[in-house]
Design a protein around this motif. Sequence first.
Motif, PDB file in Angstrom:
ATOM      1  N   ALA A 176       1.116  -1.125   0.094  1.00 33.49           N
ATOM      2  CA  ALA A 176      -0.020   0.109  -0.211  1.00 33.49           C
ATOM      3  C   ALA A 176       1.109   1.295   0.075  1.00 33.49           C
ATOM      4  O   ALA A 176       1.977   1.459   0.454  1.00 33.49           O
ATOM      5  N   LYS A 177       0.418   2.169  -0.718  1.00 31.91           N
ATOM      6  CA  LYS A 177       1.154   3.670  -0.557  1.00 31.91           C
ATOM      7  C   LYS A 177       0.528   4.152   0.719  1.00 31.91           C
ATOM      8  O   LYS A 177      -0.185   4.009   1.381  1.00 31.91           O
ATOM      9  N   ARG A 178       1.640   5.002   1.133  1.00 31.13           N
ATOM     10  CA  ARG A 178       1.474   5.674   2.349  1.00 31.13           C
ATOM     11  C   ARG A 178       0.576   6.914   2.327  1.00 31.13           C
ATOM     12  O   ARG A 178       0.384   7.584   0.954  1.00 31.13           O
ATOM     13  N   PRO A 179      -0.652   7.121   3.022  1.00 31.04           N
ATOM     14  CA  PRO A 179      -1.624   8.252   2.848  1.00 31.04           C
ATOM     15  C   PRO A 179      -1.014   9.535   2.500  1.00 31.04           C
ATOM     16  O   PRO A 179       0.064   9.619   3.128  1.00 31.04           O
ATOM     17  N   ALA A 180      -1.564  10.394   1.716  1.00 31.26           N
ATOM     18  CA  ALA A 180      -0.850  11.495   1.465  1.00 31.26           C
ATOM     19  C   ALA A 180      -0.439  12.438   2.581  1.00 31.26           C
ATOM     20  O   ALA A 180       0.438  13.087   2.553  1.00 31.26           O
ATOM     21  N   ALA A 181      -1.519  12.660   3.464  1.00 30.62           N
ATOM     22  CA  ALA A 181      -1.432  13.358   4.538  1.00 30.62           C
ATOM     23  C   ALA A 181      -0.169  12.805   5.554  1.00 30.62           C
ATOM     24  O   ALA A 181       0.418  13.553   5.992  1.00 30.62           O
ATOM     25  N   ALA A 182       0.097  11.591   5.565  1.00 33.59           N
ATOM     26  CA  ALA A 182       0.949  10.902   6.462  1.00 33.59           C
ATOM     27  C   ALA A 182       2.091  11.218   5.720  1.00 33.59           C
ATOM     28  O   ALA A 182       3.282  11.496   6.400  1.00 33.59           O
ATOM     29  N   THR A 183       2.299  11.299   4.378  1.00 29.89           N
ATOM     30  CA  THR A 183       3.611  11.228   3.734  1.00 29.89           C
ATOM     31  C   THR A 183       4.009  12.883   4.058  1.00 29.89           C
ATOM     32  O   THR A 183       5.353  13.060   4.075  1.00 29.89           O
ATOM     33  N   ALA A 184       3.290  13.829   4.005  1.00 26.72           N
ATOM     34  CA  ALA A 184       3.623  15.131   4.134  1.00 26.72           C
ATOM     35  C   ALA A 184       3.899  15.412   5.635  1.00 26.72           C
ATOM     36  O   ALA A 184       4.974  16.302   5.765  1.00 26.72           O
ATOM     37  N   ALA A 185       3.349  14.909   6.330  1.00 27.76           N
ATOM     38  CA  ALA A 185       3.796  14.925   7.949  1.00 27.76           C
ATOM     39  C   ALA A 185       4.986  14.202   8.069  1.00 27.76           C
ATOM     40  O   ALA A 185       5.815  14.643   9.239  1.00 27.76           O
TER      41      ALA A 185
END
Length: 159
Positions: free
Chosen positions: A148-157
């Motif tokens: 799975a790809k890391r959710p976008a919000a978690a990637t930014a954080a």
Amino acid sequence: MSHARSEYEDFKRLAPDVYDVVLALGQLAAKAGLDKQLIELVKLRASQINGCAFCLQHHVLLSERIGLPVDKLHLVAVWREAPIFSARERAALAWAEALTLLPGGVSEEVYSAATREFSETELTYLTSAIASINVWNRFGAAYRWTPAKRPAAATAAAS
């Protein structure tokens, strides 16, 4: 590694009864009261040993959601050298490794450490969690399920 041979969603569609049984087995330890962070540590370690990228990523993301300390996530592969793991976690990780790498069986030392830290019931449920992740790892590694790809919000954080 090359592309996926099949995907997780294909497995759910092709063998929903097998999916349901393995999923249920994996949930029993938490339902029995074992600490969810401890369960995730053993699932991470087994997935590392088995080389299952899909399961490793799934359990990294899940571990983050349930608040497993990031240092433990980073150091689980070398838990013997990292003092941040408790005696109970160490016993669980050694138990997971012994059950994942079965050719040598489970040594008396590992069994003794596990039985010092876990009741008979707890150890049985811990074993069920380790068994389930090993089953998932066999499917994920065999079919090279895409992690799975890391959710976008978690990637930014995380940046």
